[in-house]
Write a protein that holds these residues in place. Structure first.
Motif, mmCIF file in Angstrom:
data_model
loop_
_atom_site.group_PDB
_atom_site.id
_atom_site.type_symbol
_atom_site.label_atom_id
_atom_site.label_comp_id
_atom_site.label_asym_id
_atom_site.label_seq_id
_atom_site.Cartn_x
_atom_site.Cartn_y
_atom_site.Cartn_z
ATOM 1 N N THR A 83 1.024 -1.052 -0.014
ATOM 2 C CA THR A 83 0.076 -0.125 0.046
ATOM 3 C C THR A 83 0.847 1.258 0.117
ATOM 4 O O THR A 83 0.626 2.115 -0.775
ATOM 5 C CB THR A 83 -0.892 0.104 0.877
ATOM 6 O OG1 THR A 83 -0.208 -0.178 2.430
ATOM 7 C CG2 THR A 83 -2.157 -1.028 1.159
ATOM 8 N N VAL A 84 1.883 1.060 0.837
ATOM 9 C CA VAL A 84 2.672 2.609 0.842
ATOM 10 C C VAL A 84 4.073 2.181 1.471
ATOM 11 O O VAL A 84 4.204 1.038 2.434
ATOM 12 C CB VAL A 84 2.127 3.680 1.683
ATOM 13 C CG1 VAL A 84 2.189 3.103 3.179
ATOM 14 C CG2 VAL A 84 3.080 4.903 1.523
ATOM 15 N N CYS A 85 5.151 2.527 1.095
ATOM 16 C CA CYS A 85 6.422 2.513 1.850
ATOM 17 C C CYS A 85 7.513 3.779 1.258
ATOM 18 O O CYS A 85 6.935 4.499 0.579
ATOM 19 C CB CYS A 85 7.380 1.435 1.161
ATOM 20 S SG CYS A 85 7.462 1.428 -0.384
ATOM 21 N N MET A 86 8.445 4.102 2.243
ATOM 22 C CA MET A 86 9.143 5.232 2.005
ATOM 23 C C MET A 86 10.621 4.951 1.997
ATOM 24 O O MET A 86 11.220 5.178 3.105
ATOM 25 C CB MET A 86 8.703 6.168 3.274
ATOM 26 C CG MET A 86 7.220 6.440 3.424
ATOM 27 S SD MET A 86 6.781 7.963 4.629
ATOM 28 C CE MET A 86 7.531 9.331 3.858
ATOM 29 N N PRO A 87 10.942 4.692 1.082
ATOM 30 C CA PRO A 87 12.616 4.257 0.849
ATOM 31 C C PRO A 87 13.374 5.446 0.657
ATOM 32 O O PRO A 87 13.039 6.570 0.480
ATOM 33 C CB PRO A 87 12.538 3.452 -0.510
ATOM 34 C CG PRO A 87 11.415 3.923 -1.329
ATOM 35 C CD PRO A 87 10.411 4.430 -0.376
ATOM 36 N N HIS A 88 14.572 5.315 1.343
ATOM 37 C CA HIS A 88 15.724 6.431 1.049
ATOM 38 C C HIS A 88 16.492 5.785 0.095
ATOM 39 O O HIS A 88 16.850 4.739 -0.215
ATOM 40 C CB HIS A 88 16.247 6.553 2.138
ATOM 41 C CG HIS A 88 15.477 6.751 3.589
ATOM 42 N ND1 HIS A 88 14.964 6.030 4.159
ATOM 43 C CD2 HIS A 88 15.205 8.112 4.262
ATOM 44 C CE1 HIS A 88 14.229 6.577 5.428
ATOM 45 N NE2 HIS A 88 14.555 7.775 5.292
ATOM 46 N N SER A 89 17.607 7.038 -0.479
ATOM 47 C CA SER A 89 18.445 6.507 -1.168
ATOM 48 C C SER A 89 19.596 6.960 -0.287
ATOM 49 O O SER A 89 19.629 7.907 0.640
ATOM 50 C CB SER A 89 18.748 7.320 -2.500
ATOM 51 O OG SER A 89 18.790 8.781 -2.196
ATOM 52 N N TRP A 90 20.960 6.107 -0.470
ATOM 53 C CA TRP A 90 22.063 6.367 0.349
ATOM 54 C C TRP A 90 23.258 6.904 -0.493
ATOM 55 O O TRP A 90 23.725 6.353 -1.341
ATOM 56 C CB TRP A 90 22.448 5.027 0.798
ATOM 57 C CG TRP A 90 21.327 4.572 2.125
ATOM 58 C CD1 TRP A 90 20.324 3.984 1.774
ATOM 59 C CD2 TRP A 90 21.329 4.406 3.431
ATOM 60 N NE1 TRP A 90 19.445 3.693 2.909
ATOM 61 C CE2 TRP A 90 20.278 3.903 3.910
ATOM 62 C CE3 TRP A 90 22.426 5.079 4.314
ATOM 63 C CZ2 TRP A 90 20.116 3.826 5.116
ATOM 64 C CZ3 TRP A 90 22.108 4.566 5.649
ATOM 65 C CH2 TRP A 90 21.049 4.062 6.121
ATOM 66 N N ASN A 91 24.056 7.763 0.180
ATOM 67 C CA ASN A 91 25.141 8.202 -0.721
ATOM 68 C C ASN A 91 26.170 8.667 0.445
ATOM 69 O O ASN A 91 26.010 9.462 1.215
ATOM 70 C CB ASN A 91 24.576 9.503 -1.423
ATOM 71 C CG ASN A 91 25.939 10.015 -2.253
ATOM 72 O OD1 ASN A 91 26.833 9.363 -2.832
ATOM 73 N ND2 ASN A 91 25.860 11.404 -2.619
#
Length: 479
Positions: A168-176
């Motif tokens: 239904t929903v998710c909130m991924p981050h990118s990593w740097n």
């Protein structure tokens, strides 16, 4: 505060949600997000971007009088969950917001957030590991009743939050350079949300979007296992954090006993489990050569709940064996390789030493709902698949009166709770646990069973007969 029903078991249950970064992030497949009308955006973005992997661990917990019970069932922030359910159901968020905010604020899983992992009572004993894959519209908490019941019996269950647009929903981050970006919101993906470029190769998969989502899920399963195994073994390269930055007792997870034995059994006898598209994911993974660059998963058993087979190529899927190789008394076990290549590939790595290779595959239990068993063509295909996996007699259990969502928490939610939902969940859990504990045949002597008898009770709108299984709600049909 509303609590979901308590669950039976020897141990209190802890719940901790972990994330691990994927560096560098990468696109899986070629599907793109469709550019909205009147948007200033000039190019399509990849729809399936692997940036980090998240999973919720359900496990036997060490608690005391000061431990507080209550884990939010709705994914936070609640506003994003509202948008997610609206996208999945295809309705206006304004129709859902009173219910979502009421349940989101008050509904809790009866477990202990970030509690320490309990130390096994017996020396050298390790908690078995189960990796769980959710279905369409599911989440890492949507099967908390099933996962918690396994945990209360003494299992560590990792419920993956699939970030492939099926939740239904998710909130991924990118990593740097070791830092998280601000989270982006990913809602449930529909065909109207995606696009393929004209120069993309034609995808011959029966359901192209689902096929690419399956490929994405393969990566998530392998990364979940690999990251968690390194973490449990106190590998300095392991990188696990809690999803909300809260603290947890790291030492309880990574401290071995006096003999050097870790508390969680990660190196062999791993179980894969899944519901619906999650069951499809398990079958797809076990019938596909392992992805390069990942540690093999030593899968011993699989528990599949109401598997959805349509996204899988037909005929098939067929099992790829688990290889056990003896060489002068040495056994190498747990690698999943395609059978025609197994002996040659391994022989080339052993400097001509004679090998005695035996190929097997995990034992399998299918638990079906009445609705999926009455789906005639689908059920016939399921029986063919199970016969290929378990030629000596695979088990398909059907629970009379159950429906596709019976395996999730939804029928057990307060206010909308159905009278038969909890007994059906108890039967589902009892069958799964007895299979994992090698007591299924004994348990089948204690639960109500019946034969496969179908009665026509009317006519559907399309003119086909409407059918029903004979028996009492909760009866088990074993085939």
């Amino acid at each position: 505060m509303f609590f979901l029903p308590s669950f039976p078991g020897r141990f209190p249950v802890g719940v901790t949600t972990f994330i691990t970064p994927v560096r560098p992030s990468r696109a899986i497949g070629s599907v793109k997000l469709r550019i909205p009308p009147n948007s200033k955006q000039e190019r399509h973005e990849n729809a399936l971007l692997l940036e980090e992997v998240a999973f919720t661990a359900y496990y036997p917990a060490e608690v005391d009088a000061l431990s507080k019970k209550g884990v939010p069932w709705f994914i936070r922030p609640i506003r994003e969950s509202l948008h997610g359910f609206a996208a999945f159901l295809g309705v206006s968020k304004w129709l859902l917001w009173p219910v979502v905010y009421l349940f989101g604020a008050l509904l809790k899983i009866p477990a202990y957030p970030n509690a320490p992992l309990r130390k096994p009572e017996s020396p050298l004993y390790q908690w078995p590991l189960v990796i769980f894959s959710h279905g369409l519209g599911g989440s890492r908490t949507a099967y908390s009743q099933f996962c918690s019941r396994l945990a209360a019996s003494g299992k560590v269950v990792l419920a993956i939050e699939h970030r492939d647009g099926t939740g239904t929903v998710c909130m991924p981050h990118s990593w740097n350079q070791g830092r998280q970006s601000e989270p982006r919101t990913l809602l449930y993906l529909r065909e109207s949300d995606i696009h393929w470029d004209d120069n993309d190769a034609i995808d011959i998969h029966p359901l192209p979007l689902r096929g690419q989502q399956l490929a994405f899920r393969h990566h998530e399963v392998y990364i979940t296992y690999s990251a968690f195994r390194r973490f449990v073994h106190a590998d300095p390269a392991a990188h696990l954090e809690t999803i909300d930055g809260t603290s947890y007792n790291v030492e309880s997870w990574i401290t071995p006993d006096a003999s050097g034995t870790t508390r969680v059994r990660c190196d062999d006898r791993v179980t894969l489990a899944g519901h619906s598209f999650g069951g499809c994911t398990v079958l797809s993974l076990l019938s596909t050569k392992p992805l390069g660059g990942y540690s093999p998963i030593p899968i011993d058993r699989v528990v599949i709940l109401d598997p959805w087979l349509e996204p899988l190529p037909s005929p098939g899927p067929v099992p790829i064996g688990k290889v056990s190789i003896s060489s002068k008394g040495t056994v190498v076990d747990g690698s999943f390789l395609s059978s025609p290549e197994t002996t040659a590939a391994l022989s080339s790595q052993t400097d001509g030493i004679e090998l005695d290779a035996k190929v097997s595959h995990p034992r399998m239990l299918i638990i079906n709902s009445e609705t999926f068993t009455l789906w005639k063509d689908h059920y016939e295909r399921l029986k063919e698949i199970v016969a290929g996996w378990e030629p000596e007699g695979g088990k398909i259990m059907t629970i009379v009166g159950s429906v596709h969502v019976s395996f999730s928490d939804f029928p057990i939610l307060p206010v909308v709770r159905k009278k038969t939902a909890r007994p059906i969940m108890e039967t589902i859990s009892k069958l799964a646990l007895s299979f994992l504990d090698d007591t299924l045949e004994e348990v089948l002597k204690t639960v109500p069973t019946t034969g496969m008898e179908i009665k026509i009770i009317g006519v559907k709108k399309d003119g086909r007969p409407k059918r029903k299984l004979l028996g009492n709600v909760g009866d088990v049909i074993s085939q």
